[in-house]
Design an enzyme around this catalytic site. Structure first.
Site, PDB file in Angstrom:
ATOM      1  N   ASN A 134       0.728  -1.100   0.060  1.00 60.29           N
ATOM      2  CA  ASN A 134      -0.008  -0.003   0.042  1.00 60.29           C
ATOM      3  C   ASN A 134       0.869   1.206  -0.111  1.00 60.29           C
ATOM      4  OD1 ASN A 134       0.814  -0.772   2.484  1.00 60.29           O
ATOM      5  ND2 ASN A 134      -1.206   0.108   3.412  1.00 60.29           N
ATOM      6  N   LYS A 157      11.998  -8.450   1.371  1.00 62.56           N
ATOM      7  CA  LYS A 157      10.745  -9.289   0.922  1.00 62.56           C
ATOM      8  C   LYS A 157       9.458  -8.502   0.605  1.00 62.56           C
ATOM      9  CE  LYS A 157       7.434 -12.019  -0.171  1.00 62.56           C
ATOM     10  NZ  LYS A 157       6.062 -11.498   0.060  1.00 62.56           N
ATOM     11  N   GLU A 231       3.210  -4.670  12.277  1.00 64.65           N
ATOM     12  CA  GLU A 231       2.243  -3.770  12.211  1.00 64.65           C
ATOM     13  C   GLU A 231       1.138  -4.191  11.319  1.00 64.65           C
ATOM     14  OE1 GLU A 231      -0.247  -1.520  10.795  1.00 64.65           O
ATOM     15  OE2 GLU A 231       1.293  -0.765   9.626  1.00 64.65           O
ATOM     16  N   CYS A 265      -3.523   1.312   6.743  1.00 66.11           N
ATOM     17  CA  CYS A 265      -3.763   1.105   8.105  1.00 66.11           C
ATOM     18  C   CYS A 265      -4.245   1.807   9.177  1.00 66.11           C
ATOM     19  CB  CYS A 265      -2.379   0.484   8.682  1.00 66.11           C
ATOM     20  SG  CYS A 265      -1.607  -0.749   7.558  1.00 66.11           S
ATOM     21  N   GLU A 362     -11.556  -5.416   9.296  1.00 63.99           N
ATOM     22  CA  GLU A 362     -11.231  -4.274   8.584  1.00 63.99           C
ATOM     23  C   GLU A 362     -11.494  -4.004   7.091  1.00 63.99           C
ATOM     24  OE1 GLU A 362      -6.367  -2.014   8.268  1.00 63.99           O
ATOM     25  OE2 GLU A 362      -6.913  -4.346   8.423  1.00 63.99           O
TER      26      GLU A 362
END
Length: 458
Positions: A134, A157, A231, A265, A362
């Site tokens: 994102n 990665k 996170e 997020c 979410e």
């Protein structure tokens, strides 16, 4: 599970380019190269590292136009937003170049009988960073900046749909002067990620991603006795206790929710509004949503929405909205999935039943969920009724009232009368299922270091 690294344009879902994953033998070579580079990199002075990291910050800004075009094609980010992200990534790198020496200085321990002692912050070794799509540059910068300054080496990665942006970040650091093996981009499969985590040369893992991915990586890191930082997203509450201008409040809330096509997020995924302004607020949100038209992320304009990161992401969001409606929620507008690409028209969703499966999910896309409450206490209880605890914000004309409500919201970050503050100096991270550990600020420099007690007997 094998994966395919590719550039897949979300505008039309066409695969533009594919990239090969390394062989298992090449993974071992990468691990060896990272470990060997650490032997030298750890012994460079912090001033030498700062010169290189500062140069990387300059290169990011210099290359922001071309880098933003890569992100637009890979995951649909509008180029002005991409350029902002890249500039901010440069700010993050510069912050660590400027502040690492002071923060990492030896810390004397006072009042020790019979000797002298200090705490030293020493590098640990090669680290694995597993990054999401994102914010393809910002996520890497906030992982690499503090850890390169600490003297650790980095294996990146990135997400399977970000092969060109991850390679571009590697090139930035190489061109800035990092020695060979200090920063390595790898198109690893899921099985190879597990191999890397388990390898004794890897000293820590940082992941930004889904709750599911975090659970898997944390389990693997725990089994290998490796520290990890996670996170994992959130359902941030955005509480509006009152306002002198409902339309302006709706516009401000919408601007935050639609940023990055709602794929952040810290998006305001649950907008909690006091009952006396709720109806007017929802009406304004619907008007704003309906004013948006489909746009091209490579040639963006005003009041436009752009594709989500992938067709699969758009299909998943569509499924979430449909299940919410089936559970009793009201889709006030939007929520139309494009026939081919990853466009999902901006939606306003109300009356999601509190306690339902949909309520706790979410919605990672352009869906504004609006909730009605009748008191400050009800707003606090609704905000805290979440499996996540990343960020949030509280708005009120009376700052003290807003601060009192914000004080009771259970998150890693909370804002008063602002959707979100952006600064490399501000710690970023959450509690509950949003993960653990902190990125950004000087706190990030303490995550992957050996805080060694160094004692000298008198």
């Amino acid at each position: 599970m094998s994966v395919q690294y590719r550039v897949q344009n979300p505008v039309n879902n066409e695969i533009v380019e594919t990239f090969e994953s390394p062989t298992d033998e090449q993974i071992q070579e990468i691990l060896a190269k990272s470990a060997e580079a650490f032997k030298t990199w750890r012994n460079t002075t912090i001033e030498e590292r700062a010169t290189i990291v500062s140069r990387a910050a300059e290169l990011l800004r210099e290359r922001r136009v071309e880098l933003a075009k890569i992100a637009a094609e890979e995951m649909g980010k509008a180029t002005p937003q991409g350029e902002w992200e890249i500039n901010f990534s440069g700010d993050i790198l510069q912050f660590y170049a400027d502040n690492a020496a002071k923060h990492s200085a030896d810390l004397p321990i006072e009042n020790i009988d019979g000797g002298k002692a200090i705490v030293r912050r020493l590098p640990l070794g090669p680290l694995l960073g597993i990054m999401p799509w994102n914010y393809p540059y910002y996520q890497v910068a906030r992982f690499a900046g503090p850890n390169l300054m600490n003297g650790n080496t980095v294996i990146l990665k990135h997400a399977e749909i970000c092969p060109k942006s991850s390679a571009a970040m590697e090139q930035v650091f190489i061109d800035a002067g990092v020695p060979e093996g200090v920063f390595i981009n790898v198109y690893a499969t899921h099985e190879q990620i597990s191999t890397i985590i388990a390898d004794r040369r890897i000293q820590g893992v940082s992941l930004t991603g889904s709750e599911r991915a975090g659970s898997i990586v944390a389990a693997q890191a725990g089994k290998a006795l490796k520290k990890c930082v996670l996170e994992l997203g959130g359902t941030d509450a955005y509480i509006i206790l009152d306002t002198a201008d409902v339309k302006a409040a709706a516009e401000e809330a919408w601007a935050k929710r639609i940023e990055n096509v709602g794929q952040a997020c810290t998006s305001n995924k649950r907008i909690i509004v006091m009952a006396d302004i709720y109806d007017e607020f929802v009406d304004e949100m619907v008007k704003i949503a309906e004013s948006f038209t489909k746009g091209d992320p490579r040639n963006s304009g005003a009041n436009e929405y752009y594709p989500m990161s992938s067709r699969q992401a758009a299909e998943n969001l569509n499924d979430q909205v449909q299940r919410a409606v089936a559970a009793g929620a009201k889709l006030r507008t939007g929520g139309v999935l494009d026939e081919q690409g990853a466009y999902f028209s901006p939606a306003v969703l109300t009356d999601v039943p509190v306690g339902s499966d949909s309520y706790y999910e979410e919605f990672f896309g352009p869906v504004a969920e609006v909730y009605k409450v009748n008191s400050d206490q009800e707003a606090i209880e609704l905000a805290n009724n979440s499996n996540y605890g990343l960020g949030g914000s509280v708005f009120a004309q009376d700052e003290e009232r807003a601060k009192q409500v914000a004080d009771k919201v259970e998150t890693g970050m909370i804002h008063v009368n602002l959707g979100q503050a952006f600064s490399p100096a501000l710690p970023f991270g959450g509690i509950k299922n949003s993960g653990f550990g902190r990125e950004l600020s000087v706190l990030a420099m303490d995550e992957f270091v050996n805080k060694q007690t160094f004692y000298v007997n008198d």
